[in-house]
Write a protein that holds these residues in place. Structure first.
Motif, PDB file in Angstrom:
ATOM      1  N   ASP A 277      13.366   2.735  -1.170  1.00 33.31           N
ATOM      2  CA  ASP A 277      13.821   3.129   0.055  1.00 33.31           C
ATOM      3  C   ASP A 277      15.342   4.042  -0.071  1.00 33.31           C
ATOM      4  OD1 ASP A 277      12.677   1.910   2.102  1.00 33.31           O
ATOM      5  OD2 ASP A 277      13.374  -0.239   1.545  1.00 33.31           O
ATOM      6  N   GLY A 320      -0.351  -1.131   5.464  1.00 33.25           N
ATOM      7  CA  GLY A 320       0.793  -1.277   4.716  1.00 33.25           C
ATOM      8  C   GLY A 320       0.827  -2.590   4.185  1.00 33.25           C
ATOM      9  N   ASN A 361      -2.213 -13.116  -6.260  1.00 26.06           N
ATOM     10  CA  ASN A 361      -1.308 -12.879  -5.121  1.00 26.06           C
ATOM     11  C   ASN A 361      -1.683 -13.681  -4.082  1.00 26.06           C
ATOM     12  OD1 ASN A 361       0.747 -11.147  -4.120  1.00 26.06           O
ATOM     13  ND2 ASN A 361      -0.449  -9.402  -3.849  1.00 26.06           N
TER      14      ASN A 361
HETATM   15  O1  PMT Z   1       2.290  -3.737  -8.139  1.00 26.11           O
HETATM   16  P1  PMT Z   1       2.213  -4.979  -8.238  1.00 26.11           P
HETATM   17  O2  PMT Z   1       3.010  -5.556  -9.309  1.00 26.11           O
HETATM   18  O3  PMT Z   1       0.853  -5.507  -8.220  1.00 26.11           O
HETATM   19  O4  PMT Z   1       2.763  -5.606  -7.005  1.00 26.11           O
HETATM   20  C1  PMT Z   1       2.285  -5.464  -5.851  1.00 26.11           C
HETATM   21  C2  PMT Z   1       3.408  -5.315  -4.524  1.00 26.11           C
HETATM   22  C3  PMT Z   1       4.238  -6.684  -4.538  1.00 26.11           C
HETATM   23  C4  PMT Z   1       4.397  -4.027  -5.072  1.00 26.11           C
HETATM   24  C5  PMT Z   1       2.465  -5.046  -3.298  1.00 26.11           C
HETATM   25  O5  PMT Z   1       1.622  -5.957  -3.020  1.00 26.11           O
HETATM   26  C6  PMT Z   1       3.431  -4.878  -2.079  1.00 26.11           C
HETATM   27  O6  PMT Z   1       3.783  -6.013  -1.485  1.00 26.11           O
HETATM   28  N1  PMT Z   1       4.084  -3.618  -1.880  1.00 26.11           N
HETATM   29  C7  PMT Z   1       4.692  -3.284  -0.906  1.00 26.11           C
HETATM   30  C8  PMT Z   1       6.202  -3.466  -1.157  1.00 26.11           C
HETATM   31  C9  PMT Z   1       7.348  -3.354  -0.391  1.00 26.11           C
HETATM   32  O7  PMT Z   1       8.043  -4.533  -0.001  1.00 26.11           O
HETATM   33  O8  PMT Z   1       7.208  -2.489   0.800  1.00 26.11           O
HETATM   34  P2  PMT Z   1       8.302  -2.181   1.868  1.00 26.11           P
HETATM   35  O9  PMT Z   1       8.555  -3.380   2.843  1.00 26.11           O
HETATM   36  O10 PMT Z   1       9.595  -1.630   1.155  1.00 26.11           O
HETATM   37  O11 PMT Z   1       7.725  -1.302   2.781  1.00 26.11           O
HETATM   38  C10 PMT Z   1       6.513  -1.479   3.577  1.00 26.11           C
HETATM   39  C11 PMT Z   1       5.286  -0.520   3.746  1.00 26.11           C
HETATM   40  O12 PMT Z   1       6.007   0.854   3.884  1.00 26.11           O
HETATM   41  C12 PMT Z   1       4.644  -0.401   2.212  1.00 26.11           C
HETATM   42  O13 PMT Z   1       3.276  -0.367   2.585  1.00 26.11           O
HETATM   43  C13 PMT Z   1       5.286   0.652   1.706  1.00 26.11           C
HETATM   44  O14 PMT Z   1       4.396   1.183   0.589  1.00 26.11           O
HETATM   45  C14 PMT Z   1       5.662   1.613   2.847  1.00 26.11           C
HETATM   46  N2  PMT Z   1       7.186   2.430   2.532  1.00 26.11           N
HETATM   47  C15 PMT Z   1       7.911   1.885   2.197  1.00 26.11           C
HETATM   48  C16 PMT Z   1       9.097   2.711   1.997  1.00 26.11           C
HETATM   49  C17 PMT Z   1       8.955   4.060   2.020  1.00 26.11           C
HETATM   50  N3  PMT Z   1      10.250   4.942   1.946  1.00 26.11           N
HETATM   51  N4  PMT Z   1       8.099   4.551   2.471  1.00 26.11           N
HETATM   52  C18 PMT Z   1       7.041   3.850   2.776  1.00 26.11           C
HETATM   53  O15 PMT Z   1       5.974   4.378   3.048  1.00 26.11           O
END
Ligand code: PMT
Length: 404
Positions: A277, A320, A361
């Motif tokens: 982020d 997502g 998972n």
């Molecule tokens: O890679 P592994 O070790 O297998 O683990 C898998 C995982 C736990 C990483 C995966 O299953 C997972 O949950 N990925 C999302 C991680 C996360 O917490 O994302 P977020 O809550 O920060 O973001 C939500 C969504 O927005 C996600 O789809 C992310 O890719 C997207 N996002 C986030 C931040 C950003 N700046 N741009 C985005 O597009």
């Protein structure tokens, strides 16, 4: 268990790569397949039938005739399986199949086979380059067989070139596509995986614990089900999935640029990447020295990539992931709305066998305007399948609606 419940006939002909066919048989069995091995006489000079029998738990076919052999076995065997794999396929076997010769159990089975055939040639590079072998392979492809072309590298005969049996992993990937429903055929799916690296200086960066396993599993499963897949991957230690176009990036900004390029032609975006982020406001051009007892680090927000893309969607389905350590479902729902997604995968990361860097998972699929579906702890391959089941159903539902 990508071959769970599938029946495979593994035809083995006589070349030094026979020893690799033993590993292939073992991997098919551990992936859930029932494997019947049929060997040519030549193959038995390299490996004994006993080896394959021990690995597969089934008798090995070696002859058309003899005691205990059913007179119609050579007809049934190629019709009652889900697919036939010929590995290694020698120039001789390829020539006989192309010419329609059936002079032993394996070639006779192939004449009567009605199921998909995957042919994996392996031989000396000059033999492989011989125009007659090439013509035979082309002819077999035109007749509907899938040919997995040999890999290049050092060969047992000392030569270096094309002729090596492809990696077992690649044979399994192509075979798994042959036995899978092609319900995503004609779709372009964009997948992201892994962490991002946000540089502090030329040798240090901020990152997270994502290994890429979840996103790579989604990419593999989507290709297996017929989709054209592009995987935009942050830095991981994972090999490129067979058949998938892989675009490697490091930072969130690089990931954003790669996705902006591929998004307009995609039908769906599945974002499993753990995108940072924040990034350091001004990365140091040279390695930061250890001179002061403490340092301040100023971070600036990265763009929310999926949210930005959602604003420019035309037909794309947006999925997502949300990995949360508290209020999982409420937080995931909030992100579903805020980012304007069609589905969010709420990812449990509080237990050691779920989430980052493990093979299993536990997730809940939360569709926009629909009921959440909580899945038990599954392998990441299985989670990927369930997610793609949702997507395939979503598209078939949309088709039904458009028909009226
Ligand atoms: O890679 P592994 O070790 O297998 O683990 C898998 C995982 C736990 C990483 C995966 O299953 C997972 O949950 N990925 C999302 C991680 C996360 O917490 O994302 P977020 O809550 O920060 O973001 C939500 C969504 O927005 C996600 O789809 C992310 O890719 C997207 N996002 C986030 C931040 C950003 N700046 N741009 C985005 O597009």
């Amino acid at each position: 268990m990508i071959f769970k419940g599938k029946r495979i006939l593994l035809g083995v002909s006589g070349g030094i790569a026979c020893y690799k066919a033993v590993e292939l048989a073992r991997r098919l069995v551990t992936s859930g397949a029932q494997v019947k091995v049929v060997m040519t006489r030549g193959a038995q000079e390299f490996v004994t039938p006993l080896t394959f029998a021990a690995v597969t738990g089934q008798t090995v076919g070696t002859s058309l005739f003899g005691q205990g052999i059913h007179p119609l076995e050579h007809i049934w065997l190629g019709q009652q399986v889900d697919a036939l794999i010929l590995a290694p396929a020698t120039a001789n076997l390829i020539g006989k199949v192309a010419a329609g010769i059936g002079d032993d159990l394996l070639t006779t089975i192939l004449l009567a086979a009605t199921r998909p055939v995957l042919l994996c040639p392996a031989m000396n590079c000059e033999m492989y380059a011989n125009p007659v072998v090439q013509e035979n392979l082309t002819r077999l492809e035109q007749r509907g067989m899938t040919v997995l072309r040999p890999a290049a590298g050092p060969l047992a005969c000392g030569a270096v070139g094309y002729g090596r049996l492809p990696e077992v992993e690649d044979i399994l990937a192509v075979a798994s596509r042959l036995v899978s429903p092609q319900d995503l055929a004609g779709r372009r799916i964009l997948v992201t995986a892994g962490p991002t690296h946000e540089d502090l200086d030329p040798v240090r960066f901020l990152t997270n614990r994502s290994s890429g396993k979840m996103g790579y599993a989604v990419a593999r499963a989507a290709w297996r089900r017929g989709a054209e897949v592009t995987l935009v991957s942050g830095p991981t230690a994972l090999p490129a999935p067979y058949g998938v176009e892989v675009v490697r990036v490091r930072s969130a900004l690089e990931m954003r640029e790669a996705l902006q390029g591929h998004f307009p032609t995609a039908d769906a975006l599945i974002m499993a990447a753990a995108v940072s982020d924040y990034r350091p406001e001004s990365p140091a051009p040279k390695k930061v020295k250890r001179r002061t007892p403490s340092q301040e680090l100023r971070l600036v927000q990265n763009p929310d990539i999926i949210q930005e893309l959602a604003a420019h969607r035309t037909r794309q389905v947006l999925i997502g992931f949300a990995a949360e350590t508290g209020d999982l479902l409420a937080e995931a729902r909030r992100k579903l709305e805020a980012k304007n997604l069609d589905l969010i995968v709420a990812n449990e990361v509080n237990r050691p066998d779920s989430g980052f860097a493990v093979d299993t998972n536990e997730v809940t699929l939360i569709p926009r305007g629909g009921e959440p579906v909580a899945l038990p702890l599954l392998s990441k391959d299985e989670v990927a399948q369930r997610l793609l089941d949702w997507l395939a159903e979503y598209w078939s539902g949309a088709r039904e609606e458009s028909r009226g």
